[in-house]
Design a protein around this motif. Structure first.
Motif, short mmCIF file in Angstrom:
data_model
loop_
_atom_site.label_atom_id
_atom_site.label_comp_id
_atom_site.label_asym_id
_atom_site.label_seq_id
_atom_site.Cartn_x
_atom_site.Cartn_y
_atom_site.Cartn_z
N LEU A 162 0.82 -1.22 -0.03
CA LEU A 162 -0.09 0.15 0.04
C LEU A 162 0.82 1.26 -0.15
CD1 LEU A 162 -2.90 -0.97 2.65
CD2 LEU A 162 -2.82 -1.38 0.18
N ASP A 163 0.31 2.32 -0.51
CA ASP A 163 1.01 3.71 -0.81
C ASP A 163 0.77 4.51 0.47
OD1 ASP A 163 2.33 6.00 -1.38
OD2 ASP A 163 1.02 6.24 -3.10
N ALA A 164 1.84 4.66 1.49
CA ALA A 164 1.55 5.32 2.71
C ALA A 164 1.02 6.61 2.31
CB ALA A 164 2.87 5.29 3.46
N LYS A 165 1.34 7.57 1.20
CA LYS A 165 0.98 8.97 0.97
C LYS A 165 -0.55 8.63 0.74
CE LYS A 165 5.17 9.81 -1.48
NZ LYS A 165 5.89 9.80 -2.86
N GLU A 166 -1.12 7.63 0.17
CA GLU A 166 -2.68 7.56 -0.18
C GLU A 166 -3.32 7.72 1.36
OE1 GLU A 166 -3.72 4.81 -2.83
OE2 GLU A 166 -2.45 5.32 -4.48
N MET A 167 -2.93 6.92 2.36
CA MET A 167 -3.40 6.67 3.62
C MET A 167 -2.91 7.89 4.81
SD MET A 167 -3.38 2.64 3.73
CE MET A 167 -1.46 2.80 4.45
N LEU A 168 -2.08 8.75 4.16
CA LEU A 168 -1.69 9.75 5.30
C LEU A 168 -2.80 10.52 5.97
CD1 LEU A 168 0.76 11.15 6.27
CD2 LEU A 168 0.70 12.87 4.48
N ASN A 169 -3.87 10.87 5.19
CA ASN A 169 -4.91 11.83 5.81
C ASN A 169 -5.66 10.92 6.85
OD1 ASN A 169 -6.50 14.26 5.89
ND2 ASN A 169 -8.00 13.25 4.75
N ASP A 170 -6.02 9.73 6.36
CA ASP A 170 -6.64 8.84 7.36
C ASP A 170 -5.77 8.67 8.54
OD1 ASP A 170 -8.95 8.78 5.72
OD2 ASP A 170 -8.26 6.94 4.78
N GLU B 76 -8.84 0.92 14.98
CA GLU B 76 -9.64 1.75 13.94
C GLU B 76 -8.28 1.54 12.69
OE1 GLU B 76 -11.54 5.19 14.31
OE2 GLU B 76 -12.29 4.51 16.47
N LEU B 77 -7.16 1.93 13.09
CA LEU B 77 -5.96 1.82 12.16
C LEU B 77 -5.77 0.57 11.43
CD1 LEU B 77 -3.25 3.49 14.44
CD2 LEU B 77 -4.02 4.21 11.95
N GLU B 78 -6.30 -0.57 12.12
CA GLU B 78 -6.22 -1.78 11.55
C GLU B 78 -7.20 -1.89 10.59
OE1 GLU B 78 -6.15 -4.28 15.04
OE2 GLU B 78 -4.16 -4.50 15.18
N MET B 79 -8.51 -1.52 10.87
CA MET B 79 -9.43 -1.51 9.93
C MET B 79 -9.34 -0.75 8.78
SD MET B 79 -12.82 -1.77 12.48
CE MET B 79 -13.03 -0.26 12.83
N MET B 80 -8.83 0.66 9.10
CA MET B 80 -8.56 1.34 8.00
C MET B 80 -7.55 0.79 6.99
SD MET B 80 -6.09 4.65 6.99
CE MET B 80 -4.83 3.65 8.27
N PHE B 81 -6.35 0.13 7.50
CA PHE B 81 -5.48 -0.59 6.53
C PHE B 81 -6.25 -1.65 5.70
CE2 PHE B 81 -2.06 1.76 8.56
CZ PHE B 81 -1.25 1.64 7.75
N GLU B 82 -7.01 -2.42 6.67
CA GLU B 82 -7.76 -3.52 5.75
C GLU B 82 -8.61 -3.01 4.54
OE1 GLU B 82 -9.09 -7.16 4.55
OE2 GLU B 82 -7.40 -6.66 5.61
N ARG B 83 -9.26 -1.87 5.04
CA ARG B 83 -10.32 -1.10 3.86
C ARG B 83 -9.41 -0.73 2.57
NH1 ARG B 83 -12.16 1.40 8.26
NH2 ARG B 83 -11.22 3.37 7.73
N HIS B 84 -8.03 -0.17 2.76
CA HIS B 84 -7.15 0.26 1.90
C HIS B 84 -6.59 -0.95 0.99
CE1 HIS B 84 -6.78 4.76 2.13
NE2 HIS B 84 -6.98 4.35 3.34
N TYR B 85 -6.67 -1.80 1.83
CA TYR B 85 -5.88 -3.27 1.11
C TYR B 85 -7.14 -3.76 0.01
CZ TYR B 85 -4.52 -7.80 0.15
OH TYR B 85 -4.00 -9.04 -0.69
N GLN B 86 -8.31 -3.69 0.57
CA GLN B 86 -9.35 -4.43 -0.41
C GLN B 86 -9.59 -3.16 -1.43
OE1 GLN B 86 -10.83 -7.27 0.09
NE2 GLN B 86 -9.65 -7.35 1.91
N ARG B 87 -9.53 -2.04 -1.25
CA ARG B 87 -9.46 -1.18 -2.52
C ARG B 87 -8.41 -1.60 -3.17
NH1 ARG B 87 -9.31 4.05 -0.06
NH2 ARG B 87 -11.16 3.61 0.80
N TYR B 88 -7.17 -1.78 -2.82
CA TYR B 88 -5.80 -2.03 -3.77
C TYR B 88 -6.08 -3.21 -4.34
CZ TYR B 88 -1.69 -4.70 -4.05
OH TYR B 88 -0.52 -5.39 -4.85
N ARG B 89 -6.93 -4.32 -3.89
CA ARG B 89 -7.24 -5.34 -4.52
C ARG B 89 -8.41 -5.33 -5.50
NH1 ARG B 89 -6.04 -10.66 -3.08
NH2 ARG B 89 -8.05 -11.21 -3.86
#
Length: 118
Positions: free
Chosen positions: A70-78, A99-112
């Motif tokens: 995942l691109d950390a820059k894309e998740m910086l705001n969250d 909440e961080l774990e859930m946010m990373f999982e959401r970004h991962y699902q978007r990545y997929r």
């Protein structure tokens, strides 16, 4: 234009129209046989376990390592929003880490390419 392209043009200009048509037909034939590049397979996360007494900063580092694709820059705001809720707002580290774990999982699902929930 590179040197190969210039060379092809020079050769084509020396040919008659019938020969130019043959070269073009052959080039189109070769191009039609090309296989499209396969889509890259999404990488799988290597989920690292939380450490006893983990801090929010430690959790962010662990999750970035777990979800290295995942691109950390894309998740910086969250990420910074959650960090601010902890530091400035006094929200408990455990709550923010979940909440961080859930946010990373959401970004991962978007990545997929998974569809977003409505």
């Amino acid at each position: 234009m590179n040197s190969r392209e210039r060379h092809i043009l020079r050769v084509m200009r020396r040919l008659g129209s019938a020969e130019q048509e043959q070269v073009l037909t052959f080039a189109e034939f070769l191009n039609s046989r090309r296989q499209p590049a396969p889509e890259p397979m999404p990488q799988e996360p290597n989920i690292l376990p939380a450490k006893e007494g983990e801090t929010v900063v430690g959790a962010i580092k662990r999750l970035r390592e777990s979800y290295a694709m995942l691109d950390a820059k894309e998740m910086l705001n969250d990420t910074s929003g959650l960090m601010s809720r902890h530091v400035m707002g006094g929200e408990a580290a455990g709550t923010v880490i979940v909440e961080l774990e859930m946010m990373f999982e959401r970004h991962y699902q978007r990545y997929r390419g998974a569809p977003e929930d409505a």
